[in-house]
Design a protein around this motif. Structure first.
Motif, short mmCIF file in Angstrom:
data_model
loop_
_atom_site.label_atom_id
_atom_site.label_comp_id
_atom_site.label_asym_id
_atom_site.label_seq_id
_atom_site.Cartn_x
_atom_site.Cartn_y
_atom_site.Cartn_z
N ILE A 183 0.83 -1.20 0.00
CA ILE A 183 0.00 0.00 0.00
C ILE A 183 0.87 1.25 0.00
N LEU A 184 1.97 1.22 0.74
CA LEU A 184 2.86 2.38 0.82
C LEU A 184 3.46 2.76 -0.53
N ASP A 185 3.54 1.79 -1.43
CA ASP A 185 4.05 2.10 -2.77
C ASP A 185 3.16 3.10 -3.50
N PHE A 186 1.93 3.27 -3.01
CA PHE A 186 0.97 4.16 -3.67
C PHE A 186 0.79 5.48 -2.91
N PHE A 187 1.67 5.73 -1.94
CA PHE A 187 1.60 7.00 -1.21
C PHE A 187 2.38 8.05 -1.98
N VAL A 188 1.71 9.18 -2.26
CA VAL A 188 2.30 10.24 -3.07
C VAL A 188 2.43 11.50 -2.23
N LEU A 189 3.63 12.05 -2.17
CA LEU A 189 3.86 13.29 -1.44
C LEU A 189 3.20 14.45 -2.16
N SER A 190 2.57 15.33 -1.38
CA SER A 190 1.92 16.49 -1.97
C SER A 190 1.65 17.52 -0.89
N GLN A 191 2.18 18.73 -1.05
CA GLN A 191 1.94 19.80 -0.08
C GLN A 191 0.46 20.18 -0.03
N LYS A 192 -0.26 19.99 -1.15
CA LYS A 192 -1.68 20.33 -1.19
C LYS A 192 -2.48 19.41 -0.29
N GLU A 193 -1.99 18.20 -0.05
CA GLU A 193 -2.72 17.21 0.75
C GLU A 193 -2.21 17.15 2.18
N SER A 194 -1.46 18.14 2.61
CA SER A 194 -0.86 18.12 3.95
C SER A 194 -1.94 18.12 5.04
N ARG A 195 -1.73 17.28 6.06
CA ARG A 195 -2.64 17.23 7.20
C ARG A 195 -1.88 16.69 8.40
N GLU A 196 -2.52 16.71 9.56
CA GLU A 196 -1.89 16.21 10.77
C GLU A 196 -2.51 14.88 11.18
N SER A 246 -2.30 12.27 14.73
CA SER A 246 -1.82 12.38 16.11
C SER A 246 -2.05 11.13 16.96
N LEU A 247 -2.07 9.96 16.32
CA LEU A 247 -2.23 8.71 17.06
C LEU A 247 -3.47 8.69 17.96
N GLY A 248 -4.45 9.50 17.63
CA GLY A 248 -5.74 9.41 18.29
C GLY A 248 -5.92 10.18 19.57
N GLN A 249 -4.84 10.74 20.16
CA GLN A 249 -5.03 11.40 21.45
C GLN A 249 -5.96 12.61 21.35
N LYS A 250 -5.71 13.48 20.37
CA LYS A 250 -6.51 14.70 20.26
C LYS A 250 -7.92 14.42 19.76
N ARG A 251 -8.09 13.39 18.97
CA ARG A 251 -9.42 13.13 18.41
C ARG A 251 -10.44 12.88 19.51
N PHE A 285 -11.10 20.40 14.27
CA PHE A 285 -11.81 19.77 13.15
C PHE A 285 -10.89 19.62 11.95
N LYS A 286 -10.17 20.68 11.65
CA LYS A 286 -9.33 20.68 10.45
C LYS A 286 -8.15 19.74 10.60
N THR A 287 -7.49 19.76 11.74
CA THR A 287 -6.27 18.96 11.90
C THR A 287 -6.57 17.49 12.18
N GLU A 288 -7.64 17.22 12.92
CA GLU A 288 -7.91 15.84 13.30
C GLU A 288 -8.83 15.10 12.34
N LEU A 289 -9.71 15.83 11.67
CA LEU A 289 -10.65 15.19 10.74
C LEU A 289 -10.36 15.54 9.28
N GLY A 290 -9.51 16.53 9.07
CA GLY A 290 -9.18 16.91 7.70
C GLY A 290 -10.24 17.74 7.02
N ILE A 291 -11.31 18.10 7.73
CA ILE A 291 -12.39 18.93 7.18
C ILE A 291 -12.80 19.94 8.24
#
Length: 342
Positions: A149-162, A164-169, A207-213
């Protein structure tokens, strides 16, 4: 027969669940876990953030974390296998997912040899879960799948997000629960912040950092989720559904529906057949015995056919493919720079 299987290995920080189920009409949802779909029978549409892709038998598709998505059976009785994998696993292995996204879609890239290997491993996963193999063997298989699956990971600054291993969520749980109980009413970020005793800026950032929206997108998704159910199982008018799910007017409802699903509510309702409604009644619950046995037999046959081929491929074929793929990606990137500079 129910085919939902959950697996957890505390020592290796591995946890996933896989399910084989029949696909019906749209069931809109989103979640933190990555979702890998393997279509075993039929033909379906996958709608992810408003972009529709058609999958045929054998196709693979990966849905990124927190992306709104739904599937629709173009051919009734379509059957898929889906696997949920938490981004936390990759983070625990020192892999940073915050600077890009996965682009795994075999319908758009038929000849990638990694897909054959991935299908073989997914078939083995189903067999292993039914046979109850050792933890070591299951862990080894999981590492093989995630490595591919990692072979299909593409770096992109436009898709940047955080991530956090679930603590903040966990801090968002009360806010999310309040939205899901009150989305039918007029609701603002300020009202929600006051209800949860957060500042609006902090809540907005979470909302933005933990859910991406953002908050309003989450609220809209909750409303659309209920609207899809009403369109499928009731004969209520579009305007009535719009009002009951919290939209200000039918125009706003149509606009948001078209944005997220690429069609209007009325046109979507026309696509829902009696066969799909029957499938929806048991959505993600169970397969009948005949379908269960048929799918299991197909998986066993697939493994027998592939086990002497998948891992005996000429490595030069894979290397050549990756070389051509890299050249193509560089070409596309250069063209984008030329267009943007023009």
């Amino acid at each position: 027969m129910e085919l939902l299987k959950t697996y957890k290995s505390d020592g290796a920080a591995i946890t996933f669940d896989e399910l084989i189920y029949k696909i019906g009409s749209y069931h809109y949802n989103w979640h933190y876990e990555l979702e890998l779909i393997w279509l075993l029978e039929g033909k379906i549409e996958v709608n992810v953030n408003g972009e529709v892709c058609t999958l045929e038998e054998g196709d693979l598709y990966l849905i990124n974390s927190n992306c709104g998505h739904a599937t629709f059976a173009v051919i009734p009785e379509s059957v898929a296998m889906r696997v949920h994998i938490s981004p936390d696993f990759f983070l625990s292995q020192g892999i940073d997912l915050s600077k890009g996204k996965f682009h795994l879609n075999s319908s758009a890239e038929k000849k990638n040899p990694i897909y054959d290997e991935l299908r073989y491993d997914l078939a083995q996963m189903q067999i292993f879960t039914l046979e109850g193999v050792s933890q070591f063997k299951m862990n080894a298989l999981f590492y093989r799948i995630t490595e591919k699956i990692l072979d299909f990971f593409v770096l992109s600054q436009k898709e940047s997000r955080e991530f956090s291993l679930g603590q903040k969520r966990a801090f968002l749980d009360s806010a999310i629960e309040y939205i899901e109980n009150n989305f039918r009413n007029e609701l603002t970020l300020e009202q929600l912040a006051a209800q949860c005793n957060y500042s609006t800026s902090y809540l907005s950032k979470m909302f933005k950092t933990e859910l991406g929206i953002n908050f309003y997108e989450y609220l809209t998704r909750c409303r659309l989720q209920q609207a899809l159910r009403s369109l499928a199982i009731t004969d209520k008018k579009i305007g009535e559904i719009s009002y009951e799910t919290g939209f200000n007017d039918i125009k706003a409802f149509n606009k948001m529906f078209k944005k997220h699903f690429g069609t209007t509510p009325s046109d979507y309702r026309k696509q829902i057949s009696p066969d799909l409604l029957i499938t929806d009644q048991n959505f993600k619950n169970q397969l009948d015995e005949a379908t269960f046995n048929s799918i299991l037999e197909k998986i066993h046959v697939f493994v027998e056919q592939e086990k002497n081929q998948v891992y005996d491929q000429n490595p030069c074929e894979i290397c050549n493919y990756k070389t051509y793929e890299k050249q193509y990606i560089n070409l596309v990137s250069n063209l984008k720079h030329i267009v943007s500079d023009a």
